[in-house]
Design an enzyme around this catalytic site. Structure first.
Site, PDB file in Angstrom:
ATOM      1  N   GLY A   1       0.658  -1.128   0.041  1.00 31.03           N
ATOM      2  CA  GLY A   1       0.129   0.203   0.162  1.00 31.03           C
ATOM      3  C   GLY A   1       0.390   1.186   0.244  1.00 31.03           C
ATOM      4  O   GLY A   1       0.185   2.518  -0.675  1.00 31.03           O
TER       5      GLY A   1
ATOM      6  N   ARG B   1       2.316  -1.491  -5.642  1.00 31.49           N
ATOM      7  CA  ARG B   1       3.157  -0.247  -6.748  1.00 31.49           C
ATOM      8  C   ARG B   1       4.525   0.217  -5.938  1.00 31.49           C
ATOM      9  O   ARG B   1       5.437   1.211  -7.585  1.00 31.49           O
ATOM     10  CB  ARG B   1       1.307   0.695  -5.597  1.00 31.49           C
ATOM     11  CG  ARG B   1       2.320   2.307  -7.064  1.00 31.49           C
ATOM     12  CD  ARG B   1       0.440   3.669  -5.795  1.00 31.49           C
ATOM     13  NE  ARG B   1      -0.311   2.503  -6.016  1.00 31.49           N
ATOM     14  CZ  ARG B   1      -1.487   2.224  -6.483  1.00 31.49           C
ATOM     15  NH1 ARG B   1      -1.691   2.858  -7.900  1.00 31.49           N
ATOM     16  NH2 ARG B   1      -2.705   2.073  -6.726  1.00 31.49           N
TER      17      ARG B   1
ATOM     18  N   ARG C   1      -6.587   3.434 -15.113  1.00 31.89           N
ATOM     19  CA  ARG C   1      -6.070   4.071 -14.145  1.00 31.89           C
ATOM     20  C   ARG C   1      -7.038   5.632 -13.826  1.00 31.89           C
ATOM     21  O   ARG C   1      -8.055   6.262 -12.793  1.00 31.89           O
ATOM     22  CB  ARG C   1      -4.886   4.291 -13.080  1.00 31.89           C
ATOM     23  CG  ARG C   1      -4.580   3.301 -13.185  1.00 31.89           C
ATOM     24  CD  ARG C   1      -3.249   3.119 -12.459  1.00 31.89           C
ATOM     25  NE  ARG C   1      -3.904   3.728 -10.647  1.00 31.89           N
ATOM     26  CZ  ARG C   1      -3.090   4.807 -11.125  1.00 31.89           C
ATOM     27  NH1 ARG C   1      -2.468   5.448 -11.944  1.00 31.89           N
ATOM     28  NH2 ARG C   1      -3.401   4.730  -9.758  1.00 31.89           N
TER      29      ARG C   1
ATOM     30  N   TYR D   1      -9.833   5.602 -11.483  1.00 31.33           N
ATOM     31  CA  TYR D   1      -9.905   6.173 -10.543  1.00 31.33           C
ATOM     32  C   TYR D   1      -8.866   7.477 -10.414  1.00 31.33           C
ATOM     33  O   TYR D   1      -8.762   8.246  -9.247  1.00 31.33           O
ATOM     34  CB  TYR D   1      -8.646   5.760  -9.571  1.00 31.33           C
ATOM     35  CG  TYR D   1      -7.869   4.155  -9.727  1.00 31.33           C
ATOM     36  CD1 TYR D   1      -9.072   3.476  -8.648  1.00 31.33           C
ATOM     37  CD2 TYR D   1      -7.286   3.787 -10.898  1.00 31.33           C
ATOM     38  CE1 TYR D   1      -9.242   1.694  -8.773  1.00 31.33           C
ATOM     39  CE2 TYR D   1      -7.289   2.053 -10.527  1.00 31.33           C
ATOM     40  CZ  TYR D   1      -8.228   1.464  -9.513  1.00 31.33           C
ATOM     41  OH  TYR D   1      -7.769   0.176  -9.802  1.00 31.33           O
TER      42      TYR D   1
ATOM     43  N   CYS E   1     -14.178   4.015 -27.437  1.00 31.10           N
ATOM     44  CA  CYS E   1     -16.140   5.171 -28.193  1.00 31.10           C
ATOM     45  C   CYS E   1     -16.073   5.883 -26.799  1.00 31.10           C
ATOM     46  O   CYS E   1     -17.454   4.766 -26.372  1.00 31.10           O
ATOM     47  CB  CYS E   1     -16.543   4.557 -29.051  1.00 31.10           C
ATOM     48  SG  CYS E   1     -15.772   4.749 -30.259  1.00 31.10           S
ATOM     49  N   GLU E   2     -16.361   6.283 -25.584  1.00 25.42           N
ATOM     50  CA  GLU E   2     -16.128   6.883 -24.764  1.00 25.42           C
ATOM     51  C   GLU E   2     -15.633   8.003 -24.008  1.00 25.42           C
ATOM     52  O   GLU E   2     -14.768   8.272 -24.273  1.00 25.42           O
ATOM     53  CB  GLU E   2     -16.158   5.567 -23.052  1.00 25.42           C
ATOM     54  CG  GLU E   2     -15.979   4.518 -23.420  1.00 25.42           C
ATOM     55  CD  GLU E   2     -17.763   3.765 -22.543  1.00 25.42           C
ATOM     56  OE1 GLU E   2     -18.165   4.590 -22.030  1.00 25.42           O
ATOM     57  OE2 GLU E   2     -18.587   2.918 -23.132  1.00 25.42           O
TER      58      GLU E   2
ATOM     59  N   TYR F   1      -0.447  -2.103 -11.933  1.00 27.90           N
ATOM     60  CA  TYR F   1      -2.188  -1.596 -12.202  1.00 27.90           C
ATOM     61  C   TYR F   1      -2.158  -1.025 -14.080  1.00 27.90           C
ATOM     62  O   TYR F   1      -3.213  -0.220 -13.885  1.00 27.90           O
ATOM     63  CB  TYR F   1      -2.733  -0.476 -11.476  1.00 27.90           C
ATOM     64  CG  TYR F   1      -1.941  -1.449 -10.403  1.00 27.90           C
ATOM     65  CD1 TYR F   1      -2.857  -2.383  -9.803  1.00 27.90           C
ATOM     66  CD2 TYR F   1      -1.888  -1.012  -9.428  1.00 27.90           C
ATOM     67  CE1 TYR F   1      -2.404  -3.194  -8.643  1.00 27.90           C
ATOM     68  CE2 TYR F   1      -1.210  -1.422  -8.128  1.00 27.90           C
ATOM     69  CZ  TYR F   1      -1.958  -2.565  -8.061  1.00 27.90           C
ATOM     70  OH  TYR F   1      -1.568  -3.080  -6.624  1.00 27.90           O
TER      71      TYR F   1
HETATM   72  C1  LIG Z   1      -3.169  -5.135  -3.723  1.00 28.68           C
HETATM   73  C2  LIG Z   1      -2.386  -5.869  -2.851  1.00 28.68           C
HETATM   74  C3  LIG Z   1      -1.516  -4.910  -2.634  1.00 28.68           C
HETATM   75  C4  LIG Z   1      -0.152  -4.480  -2.899  1.00 28.68           C
HETATM   76  O1  LIG Z   1      -0.777  -3.502  -2.559  1.00 28.68           O
HETATM   77  P1  LIG Z   1      -0.435  -1.670  -3.077  1.00 28.68           P
HETATM   78  O2  LIG Z   1      -0.489  -1.007  -3.342  1.00 28.68           O
HETATM   79  O3  LIG Z   1       0.638  -1.990  -4.992  1.00 28.68           O
HETATM   80  O4  LIG Z   1       1.479  -1.979  -2.623  1.00 28.68           O
HETATM   81  C5  LIG Z   1      -0.835  -5.713  -1.101  1.00 28.68           C
HETATM   82  N1  LIG Z   1      -1.404  -6.620  -0.765  1.00 28.68           N
HETATM   83  C6  LIG Z   1      -2.540  -7.626  -0.854  1.00 28.68           C
HETATM   84  C7  LIG Z   1      -3.929  -8.287   0.449  1.00 28.68           C
HETATM   85  C8  LIG Z   1      -3.605  -6.581  -1.880  1.00 28.68           C
HETATM   86  O5  LIG Z   1      -4.598  -6.772  -2.300  1.00 28.68           O
END
Ligand SMILES: *Cc1c(COP(=O)(O)O)cnc(C)c1O
Length: 422
Positions: A240, A277, A316, A320, A347-348, A375
């Protein structure tokens, strides 16, 4: 280096290769990844965590190309998977099943069996019902399943609602108050073995605060479990942590790593992380070419640059409201910049890569869409019967295709007419 590319004179390069040369050779739209950049991110994380014993499990869903997985396997990485297909990819890339953690809310019996037979590191279980199924499948195969319960620490990761996963109303994990019961259920099954405790509170988190708060919650829970006689081997803090896409301050990696070391330094708990990420986002770009310039006909119209990449290649921005840097690969000194909307041929009206970008553009220009390593390709589709892009990996002055450009026969291969139509 924040991004995988750099400008030399008026042209963008990735490592020792110029982007125009890559576009010439492989065509566009094209995903380009830098081996040096991916390696550097992995190394930065490893260095920040030293000397804490840890296992980095790269989150495969961020970019699951075999070439990318092999690179991380070679660096000693483990893998976080969310499907049997991703496990096939990890094995296909030479990854070690003993370093695989299996996340996700909907593991099928077949996926569980496959992972049990391979002997993965841990199942990150997300519900009581999944625990029942896992115990039943392990019993049939006469093996013990290593288990971690994914708790939902109810923490606001302060990110986009679609990529926030640690709040009560998200579908992921189990509430902390129910976790103890699940561990008792594990202890009562001869086919389950409590190994760890995990969470993953969301994606694109730009400050360590929420992640450290989650860690503290997990540690509290691990203590309660220990008091109940349940000893764990590892804490898995998920992934994350973010990278800058625009002008955000970078994630304070060292601050996060120090907080982890502070808290785990004197415990026997091993650390598992699941970054996706952070490892790949800025190591990749999407190269695209301008098909048409469609300047505004009057003062309150918009200027559209129609390019050959679209929402089916990189969703993305549409999905998002994500911002990706967009720059001409070769700069023009002699053209006045204008505010362009960079849009694709799909076509969007939601098909755009960027809005309102002040750029000096000419027809046939090559553009780079930055931060496309995570992603990006993995979320691409065949919408509008568009062939998915090719992917290449750059390593110094070498480059190789790691995924061929799709053809229309690839797309049609699984289709047939009903017998009464023939
Ligand atoms: C998507 C995901 C990650 C990776 O998230 P990042 O934001 O890309 O680091 C890690 N663990 C789980 C369970 C996920 O679903």
């Amino acid at each position: 280096m924040q991004h995988a590319f750099e400008r030399r004179d008026d042209t963008l390069w990735i490592e020792q290769l110029s982007l125009p040369a890559l576009a010439e050779r492989f065509g566009t739209p094209l995903y380009v990844y830098s081996q040096a950049h991916l390696t550097q991110q992995f190394q930065a994380l490893t260095d920040a965590l030293k000397p804490q014993p840890h296992l980095i499990c790269y989150a495969v869903k961020a970019n699951s190309s075999l070439g990318v997985l092999r690179l991380f396997a070679d660096l000693g990485s483990g893998f976080d998977i969310v499907s049997g297909g991703e496990l096939e990819r990890v094995i296909g890339a030479g990854g070690d099943p003993e370093k695989v953690v299996f996340s996700g809310v909907g593991k099928s019996a077949a996926e569980i069996d496959f992972a049990l037979k391979l002997g993965i590191h841990c199942f990150n279980v997300e519900s009581e019902a999944e625990l029942d199924r896992l115990s039943e499948r392990a019993g049939r195969l006469q093996v013990r399943a290593p288990v971690s319960v994914r708790v939902n620490p109810n923490i606001d990761a302060q990110t986009h609602p679609y990529i926030s996963t640690g709040l009560r109303h998200n579908k992921f994990g189990v509430a902390q108050v129910h976790a103890l019961n699940l561990y008792r259920q594990i202890e009562n099954s001869p086919w389950l073995e409590a190994r760890g405790l995990d969470c993953h509170i969301g994606s694109l988190i730009m400050t360590p605060g929420p992640l450290i708060e989650a860690l503290d919650n997990l540690l509290g829970l691990a203590e309660s479990l220990a008091a109940d006689g349940i000893e764990l081997d590892h804490l898995d803090l998920g992934g994350g942590f973010g990278v800058p896409y625009h002008d955000e301050a970078p994630f304070e990696l060292q601050q996060y790593a120090d907080a982890i070391k502070d808290r785990l330094g004197n415990s026997n708990l091993k650390l598992v992380l699941e970054p996706g990420r952070f490892l790949v986002a800025n190591g990749g770009v999407l190269l695209t070419r301008v098909e048409y310039l469609k300047p505004a006909p009057d003062a309150d119209g918009r200027n559209f640059a129609v390019v050959d990449a679209a929402m089916n290649d990189l969703i993305r921005p549409t999905l998002y409201q994500a911002w990706h840097g967009i720059e001409p690969v070769v700069q023009h000194a002699d053209i006045a910049p204008l505010a362009w909307d960079i849009v694709g041929p799909v076509c969007e009206s939601g098909d755009f890569l960027g809005h309102d970008r002040q750029l000096a553009l000419a027809p046939d220009d090559l553009l780079v869409v930055a931060s496309a390593g995570a992603y990006g390709f993995v979320q691409s589709s065949n919408y509008n019967s568009r062939n998915r892009a090719a992917e290449v990996l750059v390593n110094g002055d070498q480059v190789s295709i790691i995924r061929q450009r799709e053809t229309i026969s690839d797309q049609l291969a699984l289709e047939q007419l009903a017998p009464w139509q023939r």
